[in-house]
Design a protein around this motif. Structure first.
Motif, PDB file in Angstrom:
ATOM      1  N   VAL A   7       0.890  -1.571  -0.303  1.00  0.00           N
ATOM      2  CA  VAL A   7      -0.178  -0.226  -0.301  1.00  0.00           C
ATOM      3  C   VAL A   7       1.370   1.304   0.365  1.00  0.00           C
ATOM      4  O   VAL A   7       1.593   1.512   0.869  1.00  0.00           O
ATOM      5  CB  VAL A   7      -0.763   0.193   1.087  1.00  0.00           C
ATOM      6  N   CYS A   8       0.571   2.620  -1.067  1.00  0.00           N
ATOM      7  CA  CYS A   8       1.008   3.528  -0.581  1.00  0.00           C
ATOM      8  C   CYS A   8      -0.269   4.698  -0.801  1.00  0.00           C
ATOM      9  O   CYS A   8      -1.116   4.087  -0.794  1.00  0.00           O
ATOM     10  CB  CYS A   8       2.037   3.787  -2.366  1.00  0.00           C
ATOM     11  N   LEU A   9       0.260   5.807  -1.060  1.00  0.00           N
ATOM     12  CA  LEU A   9      -0.973   6.888  -1.574  1.00  0.00           C
ATOM     13  C   LEU A   9      -1.988   6.677  -2.648  1.00  0.00           C
ATOM     14  O   LEU A   9      -2.579   6.384  -2.654  1.00  0.00           O
ATOM     15  CB  LEU A   9      -0.245   7.873  -1.265  1.00  0.00           C
ATOM     16  N   GLY A  10      -0.877   7.066  -3.880  1.00  0.00           N
ATOM     17  CA  GLY A  10      -1.330   6.426  -5.570  1.00  0.00           C
ATOM     18  C   GLY A  10      -1.925   5.314  -6.051  1.00  0.00           C
ATOM     19  O   GLY A  10      -2.329   4.772  -6.891  1.00  0.00           O
ATOM     20  N   ASN A  11      -1.119   4.224  -5.981  1.00  0.00           N
ATOM     21  CA  ASN A  11      -0.976   2.959  -6.040  1.00  0.00           C
ATOM     22  C   ASN A  11      -1.073   3.502  -7.580  1.00  0.00           C
ATOM     23  O   ASN A  11      -0.861   2.235  -8.635  1.00  0.00           O
ATOM     24  CB  ASN A  11      -2.296   1.897  -6.048  1.00  0.00           C
ATOM     25  N   ILE A  12       0.066   3.896  -8.019  1.00  0.00           N
ATOM     26  CA  ILE A  12       0.955   3.961  -9.629  1.00  0.00           C
ATOM     27  C   ILE A  12       2.192   3.970  -9.262  1.00  0.00           C
ATOM     28  O   ILE A  12       3.132   4.009 -10.005  1.00  0.00           O
ATOM     29  CB  ILE A  12       0.577   5.274 -10.134  1.00  0.00           C
ATOM     30  N   CYS A  13       3.328   4.686  -8.459  1.00  0.00           N
ATOM     31  CA  CYS A  13       4.283   4.586  -8.158  1.00  0.00           C
ATOM     32  C   CYS A  13       5.491   3.539  -7.319  1.00  0.00           C
ATOM     33  O   CYS A  13       5.506   1.926  -7.855  1.00  0.00           O
ATOM     34  CB  CYS A  13       4.907   6.231  -7.575  1.00  0.00           C
ATOM     35  N   ARG A  14       5.099   3.874  -5.779  1.00  0.00           N
ATOM     36  CA  ARG A  14       5.824   2.721  -5.362  1.00  0.00           C
ATOM     37  C   ARG A  14       4.757   1.440  -4.953  1.00  0.00           C
ATOM     38  O   ARG A  14       5.725   0.266  -5.145  1.00  0.00           O
ATOM     39  CB  ARG A  14       6.135   3.375  -3.166  1.00  0.00           C
ATOM     40  N   SER A  15       3.562   1.249  -4.565  1.00  0.00           N
ATOM     41  CA  SER A  15       3.554   0.040  -4.083  1.00  0.00           C
ATOM     42  C   SER A  15       3.112  -0.915  -5.714  1.00  0.00           C
ATOM     43  O   SER A  15       3.368  -2.037  -5.405  1.00  0.00           O
ATOM     44  CB  SER A  15       1.814   0.314  -3.725  1.00  0.00           C
ATOM     45  N   GLY A  44      -8.426   8.137  -4.325  1.00  0.00           N
ATOM     46  CA  GLY A  44      -8.004   6.615  -5.403  1.00  0.00           C
ATOM     47  C   GLY A  44      -8.145   7.681  -6.863  1.00  0.00           C
ATOM     48  O   GLY A  44      -8.922   8.013  -7.736  1.00  0.00           O
ATOM     49  N   TYR A  45      -7.327   8.276  -6.529  1.00  0.00           N
ATOM     50  CA  TYR A  45      -7.075   9.396  -7.646  1.00  0.00           C
ATOM     51  C   TYR A  45      -6.588   9.152  -8.841  1.00  0.00           C
ATOM     52  O   TYR A  45      -6.688   9.276 -10.151  1.00  0.00           O
ATOM     53  CB  TYR A  45      -5.347  10.506  -7.565  1.00  0.00           C
ATOM     54  N   HIS A  46      -5.916   7.269  -8.470  1.00  0.00           N
ATOM     55  CA  HIS A  46      -5.755   6.746  -9.874  1.00  0.00           C
ATOM     56  C   HIS A  46      -6.097   5.474 -10.119  1.00  0.00           C
ATOM     57  O   HIS A  46      -5.400   4.204 -10.813  1.00  0.00           O
ATOM     58  CB  HIS A  46      -3.888   7.114 -10.062  1.00  0.00           C
ATOM     59  N   ILE A  47      -7.004   5.647  -9.852  1.00  0.00           N
ATOM     60  CA  ILE A  47      -8.245   3.694 -10.085  1.00  0.00           C
ATOM     61  C   ILE A  47      -8.159   3.709 -11.184  1.00  0.00           C
ATOM     62  O   ILE A  47      -8.609   4.711 -12.148  1.00  0.00           O
ATOM     63  CB  ILE A  47      -9.465   4.506  -9.305  1.00  0.00           C
ATOM     64  N   PRO A 129      10.525   6.986   0.798  1.00  0.00           N
ATOM     65  CA  PRO A 129      10.239   8.097  -0.054  1.00  0.00           C
ATOM     66  C   PRO A 129       8.834   8.514  -0.987  1.00  0.00           C
ATOM     67  O   PRO A 129       9.454   7.006  -2.268  1.00  0.00           O
ATOM     68  CB  PRO A 129      11.228   8.900   0.320  1.00  0.00           C
ATOM     69  N   ASP A 130       8.105   9.208  -0.802  1.00  0.00           N
ATOM     70  CA  ASP A 130       7.143   9.184  -2.170  1.00  0.00           C
ATOM     71  C   ASP A 130       8.323  10.220  -3.420  1.00  0.00           C
ATOM     72  O   ASP A 130       8.899  10.726  -3.422  1.00  0.00           O
ATOM     73  CB  ASP A 130       6.255   9.966  -1.407  1.00  0.00           C
ATOM     74  N   PRO A 131       8.125   9.112  -4.315  1.00  0.00           N
ATOM     75  CA  PRO A 131       9.041   9.864  -5.941  1.00  0.00           C
ATOM     76  C   PRO A 131       7.823  10.418  -6.204  1.00  0.00           C
ATOM     77  O   PRO A 131       8.759  10.960  -7.494  1.00  0.00           O
ATOM     78  CB  PRO A 131       9.377   8.481  -6.556  1.00  0.00           C
ATOM     79  N   TYR A 132       6.865  10.828  -6.519  1.00  0.00           N
ATOM     80  CA  TYR A 132       6.044  11.142  -7.313  1.00  0.00           C
ATOM     81  C   TYR A 132       6.367  12.686  -8.033  1.00  0.00           C
ATOM     82  O   TYR A 132       6.345  12.315  -9.427  1.00  0.00           O
ATOM     83  CB  TYR A 132       4.576  11.291  -7.146  1.00  0.00           C
ATOM     84  N   TYR A 133       6.934  13.097  -7.281  1.00  0.00           N
ATOM     85  CA  TYR A 133       7.423  14.177  -7.809  1.00  0.00           C
ATOM     86  C   TYR A 133       8.721  15.457  -7.902  1.00  0.00           C
ATOM     87  O   TYR A 133       9.389  16.006  -8.379  1.00  0.00           O
ATOM     88  CB  TYR A 133       6.978  15.862  -6.878  1.00  0.00           C
ATOM     89  N   GLU A 134       9.674  13.637  -8.141  1.00  0.00           N
ATOM     90  CA  GLU A 134      10.807  13.670  -7.974  1.00  0.00           C
ATOM     91  C   GLU A 134      11.311  12.955  -9.097  1.00  0.00           C
ATOM     92  O   GLU A 134      10.474  13.008 -10.740  1.00  0.00           O
ATOM     93  CB  GLU A 134      11.492  13.198  -6.965  1.00  0.00           C
TER      94      GLU A 134
END
Ligand code: 4NP
Length: 172
Positions: A7-15, A44-47, A129-134
């Motif tokens: 589990v992460c936040l958006g389920n598009i990068c880390r998880s 649920g931003y990226h369902i 760490p959240d890489p989304y904005y990196e």
């Protein structure tokens, strides 16, 4: 069967990366027959979306491919999971509160934990760490943390559940 949910936040990068990395570690060690593996986000931003392009690239560079599509945690998924490995404290709190409400008691530490609890080289903050904005490098670093942690997590689950390798699994 042991069900593991990342589990992460958006389920598009880390998880989704964690899901693929753990599945590969499980396959290499010959335990594919013992595990069901999935991932989800607390938001649920990226369902329905495929993982972030940088996650796909990092995986593809290592010969790993995923058909995962973004999904959000819900009662059914959290109940399905025997083990929920969360990427960071904020999402841990979120899942913890959700489970506490559902179960009417706090979840056991074997059910819900931070994946980096298993990182043998962890120093200080136990988060992925959240890489989304990196940049892409941040995704490469996430991969390294996840690979280390996945190997140790698998060893732990083999011991905990007394699992035996499947003779039909290919070992490399
Ligand atoms: P993830 O990364 O939690 O590792 O999938 C994020 C993906 C999307 C967003 C934040 C983090 N977002 O804000 O859309």
């Amino acid at each position: 069967m042991v069900n593991v949910l990342f589990v992460c936040l958006g389920n598009i990068c880390r998880s989704p990366m964690a899901e693929s990395v753990f599945r590969e570690v499980v396959r290499q060690k010959g335990y594919s027959g013992s595990f069901e593996i999935d991932s989800a986000g607390t938001a649920g931003y990226h369902i329905g979306k495929q993982p972030d392009r940088r996650t796909l690239e990092v995986l593809e560079d290592r010969g790993l491919y995923t058909t995962h599509r973004g999904q959000k945690i819900d009662a059914e998924l959290l109940e399905w999971a025997d083990h929920i490995a969360v990427m960071d404290e904020a999402n841990f709190e979120n899942v913890h509160n959700f489970l506490h409400k559902e179960l009417k008691r706090p979840p056991e530490p074997e059910k819900l934990f931070l994946i980096r609890d298993f990182d043998p080289e962890v120093r200080g903050v136990q988060e992925v760490p959240d890489p989304y904005y990196e940049s892409k490098e941040a995704f490469e670093e996430v991969y390294v943390l996840l690979e280390r942690s996945s190997e140790a997590l698998l060893e732990h689950l083999i011991d905990l559940h007394g699992l035996e390798p499947d003779p039909d699994d290919e070992e490399e």
